[in-house]
Design a protein around this motif. Structure first.
Motif, PDB file in Angstrom:
ATOM      1  N   PRO A  78       1.535 -10.532   4.825  1.00 23.99           N
ATOM      2  CA  PRO A  78       1.397  -9.529   5.880  1.00 23.99           C
ATOM      3  C   PRO A  78       0.127  -9.752   6.684  1.00 23.99           C
ATOM      4  O   PRO A  78      -0.933 -10.001   6.132  1.00 23.99           O
ATOM      5  CB  PRO A  78       1.350  -8.198   5.117  1.00 23.99           C
ATOM      6  N   LYS A  79       0.273  -9.679   7.999  1.00 25.23           N
ATOM      7  CA  LYS A  79      -0.827  -9.973   8.906  1.00 25.23           C
ATOM      8  C   LYS A  79      -1.118  -8.778   9.815  1.00 25.23           C
ATOM      9  O   LYS A  79      -2.249  -8.324   9.904  1.00 25.23           O
ATOM     10  CB  LYS A  79      -0.457 -11.206   9.729  1.00 25.23           C
ATOM     11  N   SER A  80      -0.094  -8.263  10.468  1.00 19.83           N
ATOM     12  CA  SER A  80      -0.280  -7.198  11.452  1.00 19.83           C
ATOM     13  C   SER A  80      -0.024  -5.827  10.822  1.00 19.83           C
ATOM     14  O   SER A  80       0.468  -5.717   9.697  1.00 19.83           O
ATOM     15  CB  SER A  80       0.676  -7.406  12.621  1.00 19.83           C
ATOM     16  N   PRO A  86       5.354  -1.236   5.650  1.00 13.62           N
ATOM     17  CA  PRO A  86       6.230  -0.973   4.497  1.00 13.62           C
ATOM     18  C   PRO A  86       5.508  -1.135   3.158  1.00 13.62           C
ATOM     19  O   PRO A  86       5.851  -0.476   2.180  1.00 13.62           O
ATOM     20  CB  PRO A  86       7.354  -1.999   4.637  1.00 13.62           C
ATOM     21  N   ARG A  87       4.507  -1.957   3.130  1.00 14.66           N
ATOM     22  CA  ARG A  87       3.751  -2.152   1.888  1.00 14.66           C
ATOM     23  C   ARG A  87       2.837  -0.965   1.630  1.00 14.66           C
ATOM     24  O   ARG A  87       2.674  -0.530   0.491  1.00 14.66           O
ATOM     25  CB  ARG A  87       2.966  -3.463   1.967  1.00 14.66           C
ATOM     26  N   ILE A  88       2.220  -0.462   2.691  1.00 22.20           N
ATOM     27  CA  ILE A  88       1.343   0.708   2.558  1.00 22.20           C
ATOM     28  C   ILE A  88       2.153   1.904   2.091  1.00 22.20           C
ATOM     29  O   ILE A  88       1.675   2.731   1.297  1.00 22.20           O
ATOM     30  CB  ILE A  88       0.625   0.994   3.901  1.00 22.20           C
ATOM     31  N   GLY A  91       2.265   2.687  -1.543  1.00 20.43           N
ATOM     32  CA  GLY A  91       1.071   3.268  -2.168  1.00 20.43           C
ATOM     33  C   GLY A  91       0.014   2.236  -2.495  1.00 20.43           C
ATOM     34  O   GLY A  91       0.299   1.054  -2.717  1.00 20.43           O
ATOM     35  N   LYS A  92      -1.208   2.702  -2.512  1.00 21.18           N
ATOM     36  CA  LYS A  92      -2.372   1.836  -2.766  1.00 21.18           C
ATOM     37  C   LYS A  92      -2.308   1.220  -4.162  1.00 21.18           C
ATOM     38  O   LYS A  92      -2.651   0.056  -4.358  1.00 21.18           O
ATOM     39  CB  LYS A  92      -3.662   2.650  -2.577  1.00 21.18           C
ATOM     40  N   ASP A  93      -1.847   1.988  -5.149  1.00 22.36           N
ATOM     41  CA  ASP A  93      -1.773   1.457  -6.516  1.00 22.36           C
ATOM     42  C   ASP A  93      -0.844   0.245  -6.597  1.00 22.36           C
ATOM     43  O   ASP A  93      -1.140  -0.733  -7.283  1.00 22.36           O
ATOM     44  CB  ASP A  93      -1.320   2.530  -7.500  1.00 22.36           C
ATOM     45  N   THR A  94       0.270   0.298  -5.888  1.00 27.42           N
ATOM     46  CA  THR A  94       1.214  -0.822  -5.875  1.00 27.42           C
ATOM     47  C   THR A  94       0.593  -2.034  -5.179  1.00 27.42           C
ATOM     48  O   THR A  94       0.704  -3.165  -5.667  1.00 27.42           O
ATOM     49  CB  THR A  94       2.524  -0.420  -5.179  1.00 27.42           C
ATOM     50  N   ALA A 123     -10.984  -5.421  -0.138  1.00 25.39           N
ATOM     51  CA  ALA A 123     -10.325  -6.357   0.782  1.00 25.39           C
ATOM     52  C   ALA A 123      -8.995  -5.771   1.272  1.00 25.39           C
ATOM     53  O   ALA A 123      -8.653  -5.893   2.451  1.00 25.39           O
ATOM     54  CB  ALA A 123     -10.105  -7.707   0.106  1.00 25.39           C
ATOM     55  N   ILE A 124      -8.259  -5.121   0.381  1.00 25.83           N
ATOM     56  CA  ILE A 124      -7.007  -4.471   0.778  1.00 25.83           C
ATOM     57  C   ILE A 124      -7.291  -3.391   1.812  1.00 25.83           C
ATOM     58  O   ILE A 124      -6.609  -3.289   2.830  1.00 25.83           O
ATOM     59  CB  ILE A 124      -6.273  -3.878  -0.448  1.00 25.83           C
TER      60      ILE A 124
END
Length: 130
Positions: A78-80, A86-88, A91-94, A123-124
């Motif tokens: 993922p770049k943009s 969809p990743r966010i 959740g942050k834990d995932t 970094a995330i």
């Protein structure tokens, strides 16, 4: 005989006119064999200047270890903001779990084997806020 003399003169001149190859000097050899980096051992007073100064920021970790894939989108990274959405949503834990343990083409901790969990998390945060 004149041809032989001319040939010998030409050969001698060519051999003498070659540039000096300094790659075999003692200094050049020592430079090639010198260590590339150094190792810091805790308590080593001689290497005290190399002591880690603290955790790296998310941006520092991103620039040093994440940009190669996440800055270019290599291997589907993922770049943009659209890629991250969809990743966010998971959740942050995932996200942190995937970053620490690897996910799809990304190996565990990406390319930052010496990063702490907190540095990976930072970094995330940096990547997902861009």
């Amino acid at each position: 005989m004149k041809k032989l003399s001319a040939a010998l003169l030409l050969l001698a001149t060519t051999a003498y006119a070659q540039a000096y190859d300094n790659s075999l000097t003692e200094d050049a050899i020592k430079k090639r064999l010198a260590p590339i980096g150094s190792v810091y051992l805790e308590g080593d007073k001689a290497a005290a200047a190399a002591e880690p100064t603290g955790p790296r920021s998310g941006e520092q970790v991103y620039q040093a270890s994440c940009f190669a894939c996440h800055g270019t989108g290599a291997l589907g990274a993922p770049k943009s903001a659209d890629d991250w959405a969809p990743r966010i949503a998971k959740g942050k834990d995932t996200l942190l779990n995937h970053a620490l343990n690897g996910f799809n083409a990304m190996p565990p901790k990406g390319t930052c084997m010496d990063c702490s969990d907190e540095e990976i998390s930072a970094a995330i945060d940096f990547m997902t806020s861009k």
